[in-house]
Design an enzyme around this catalytic site. Structure first.
Site, mmCIF file in Angstrom:
data_model
loop_
_atom_site.group_PDB
_atom_site.id
_atom_site.type_symbol
_atom_site.label_atom_id
_atom_site.label_comp_id
_atom_site.label_asym_id
_atom_site.label_seq_id
_atom_site.Cartn_x
_atom_site.Cartn_y
_atom_site.Cartn_z
ATOM 1 N N ASP A 153 0.811 -1.217 0.000
ATOM 2 C CA ASP A 153 0.000 0.000 0.000
ATOM 3 C C ASP A 153 0.846 1.270 0.000
ATOM 4 O O ASP A 153 2.061 1.230 0.224
ATOM 5 C CB ASP A 153 -0.950 0.003 1.215
ATOM 6 C CG ASP A 153 -0.308 -0.604 2.456
ATOM 7 O OD1 ASP A 153 0.923 -0.488 2.592
ATOM 8 O OD2 ASP A 153 -1.028 -1.195 3.272
ATOM 9 N N ASN A 181 -7.359 -3.042 14.353
ATOM 10 C CA ASN A 181 -8.744 -3.375 13.996
ATOM 11 C C ASN A 181 -8.836 -4.603 13.087
ATOM 12 O O ASN A 181 -9.890 -4.914 12.556
ATOM 13 C CB ASN A 181 -9.412 -2.177 13.310
ATOM 14 C CG ASN A 181 -8.715 -1.779 12.012
ATOM 15 O OD1 ASN A 181 -7.736 -2.407 11.605
ATOM 16 N ND2 ASN A 181 -9.223 -0.754 11.346
ATOM 17 N N HIS A 240 -7.138 -5.058 10.224
ATOM 18 C CA HIS A 240 -6.901 -4.849 8.786
ATOM 19 C C HIS A 240 -5.608 -5.523 8.347
ATOM 20 O O HIS A 240 -4.684 -5.707 9.141
ATOM 21 C CB HIS A 240 -6.933 -3.358 8.399
ATOM 22 C CG HIS A 240 -5.739 -2.550 8.808
ATOM 23 N ND1 HIS A 240 -5.806 -1.199 9.076
ATOM 24 C CD2 HIS A 240 -4.422 -2.860 8.982
ATOM 25 C CE1 HIS A 240 -4.619 -0.735 9.381
ATOM 26 N NE2 HIS A 240 -3.753 -1.724 9.341
ATOM 27 N N GLU A 285 -9.746 -2.439 5.241
ATOM 28 C CA GLU A 285 -10.320 -2.089 6.542
ATOM 29 C C GLU A 285 -11.629 -2.858 6.791
ATOM 30 O O GLU A 285 -12.317 -3.238 5.832
ATOM 31 C CB GLU A 285 -10.623 -0.581 6.577
ATOM 32 C CG GLU A 285 -9.398 0.312 6.366
ATOM 33 C CD GLU A 285 -8.508 0.439 7.602
ATOM 34 O OE1 GLU A 285 -8.545 -0.448 8.483
ATOM 35 O OE2 GLU A 285 -7.761 1.430 7.676
HETATM 36 C C1 F6R Z 1 1.429 -1.457 6.068
HETATM 37 C C2 F6R Z 1 0.185 -2.198 6.171
HETATM 38 C C3 F6R Z 1 -0.595 -2.244 7.452
HETATM 39 C C4 F6R Z 1 0.292 -2.475 8.679
HETATM 40 C C5 F6R Z 1 -0.546 -2.445 9.953
HETATM 41 C C6 F6R Z 1 0.304 -2.606 11.200
HETATM 42 O O1 F6R Z 1 1.995 -1.584 4.793
HETATM 43 O O2 F6R Z 1 -0.241 -2.754 5.216
HETATM 44 O O3 F6R Z 1 -1.565 -3.256 7.374
HETATM 45 O O4 F6R Z 1 0.953 -3.703 8.556
HETATM 46 O O5 F6R Z 1 -1.249 -1.247 10.030
HETATM 47 O O6 F6R Z 1 1.149 -1.518 11.326
HETATM 48 P P1 F6R Z 1 2.281 -1.483 12.462
HETATM 49 O O7 F6R Z 1 3.261 -2.508 12.108
HETATM 50 O O8 F6R Z 1 2.865 -0.083 12.356
HETATM 51 O O9 F6R Z 1 1.594 -1.733 13.743
#
Ligand code: F6R
Length: 255
Positions: free
Chosen positions: A67, A136, A138, A143
């Site tokens: 992303d 959450n 995701h 989401e």
């Molecule tokens: C990032 C992504 C998100 C993160 C998730 C956890 O490329 O796709 O799904 O993996 O938000 O983020 P952290 O590791 O910062 O807790």
């Protein structure tokens, strides 16, 4: 689903890096799906170390990031482009033409999403997908909601995600509200998946995910229960509630 619990963040990161390294050794032109955020930083550090020690060669590896924030340019220090180059790509021998990250500045977003999916398809799909997980549930920026999209798309970030990611910005108001993300279909088509989770703020969602025997669009990561080859790799803090529920106590399942 294989569940591994590491003693701490460092151990989790070296296990993840070792799994990735083994896959690259088996298939030097591995198509690697990559995540950003705090969780995989240690994994990237380990992979860079292995490369510097001459143990790993990225010259034929192809990468696709999950992303990118919509509206941030690649040179913006808060963009995922910038993150990937500074934390990983600049330190290994990957070829620039083999690096793929959605363009958050694309004028025609639909076209950019189509182009990204086409590139993934042309590369033969993702061999190994590295994932983090949002508080959450995701994965990528898919989401929770009434439905999940299969292909790359522009998405609205959930309030929980905006709040969680505010730590990378000066204030919560600066967090982009939208991002381009690969869809759940692309993730599920990956041949092998590693889901990383670290820290106590992930303990609740990991317990929810691993206790459930059901999939729901309200917890996008639950779809991983349907995949044939997923390794869930957590540190002890992220596994804390899961372990308590499982053992009625606080024992540790070693790796
Ligand atoms: C990032 C992504 C998100 C993160 C998730 C956890 O490329 O796709 O799904 O993996 O938000 O983020 P952290 O590791 O910062 O807790």
């Amino acid at each position: 689903m294989k569940i591994m619990i590491a003693g701490d963040y460092q151990e989790m990161s070296s296990i993840a890096a070792n799994i990735i390294a083994e896959e690259i050794k088996k298939k030097p032109d591995l198509v690697l799906g990559l995540a950003t955020g705090s969780t995989p930083l240690g994994t990237y550090r380990e992979l860079v170390r292995m490369y510097k020690e001459g143990k790993l060669d990225f010259s034929r590896v192809i990468t696709f990031n999950l992303d990118e924030y919509y509206g941030l340019s690649p040179t913006d220090p808060r963009s995922y482009h910038y993150y990937m180059y500074t934390n990983f790509f600049n330190h290994v021998n990957i070829k620039p033409e083999n690096i793929h990250i959605p363009d958050g500045m694309a004028k025609d977003v639909e076209e950019e999403c189509r182009r990204y999916d086409e590139q993934i398809q042309k590369a033969g799909g993702i061999d190994l997908q590295l994932l983090g997980i949002g508080v959450n549930g995701h994965i990528g920026f898919n989401e929770p909601g009434d439905e999940l999209l299969t292909n790359t798309h522009l998405t609205n970030l959930a309030p929980d995600t905006i709040k969680a990611n505010a730590r990378f910005f000066e204030s919560i108001d600066e967090v982009p509200r939208k991002a381009i993300t690969v869809g759940l279909g692309t993730i599920m088509k990956a041949r092998k998946i590693i889901l990383l989770a670290s820290g106590r703020e992930k303990a609740k969602i990991m317990a929810e995910l691993l206790d459930e025997d059901a999939v729901s669009t309200k917890v996008p990561a639950s779809f991983l229960l349907l995949h044939r080859d997923v390794t869930v790799l957590m540190d002890k803090e992220a596994a804390n509630i899961y372990l308590k529920k499982k053992d009625g106590c606080c024992g540790t399942v070693g790796v």
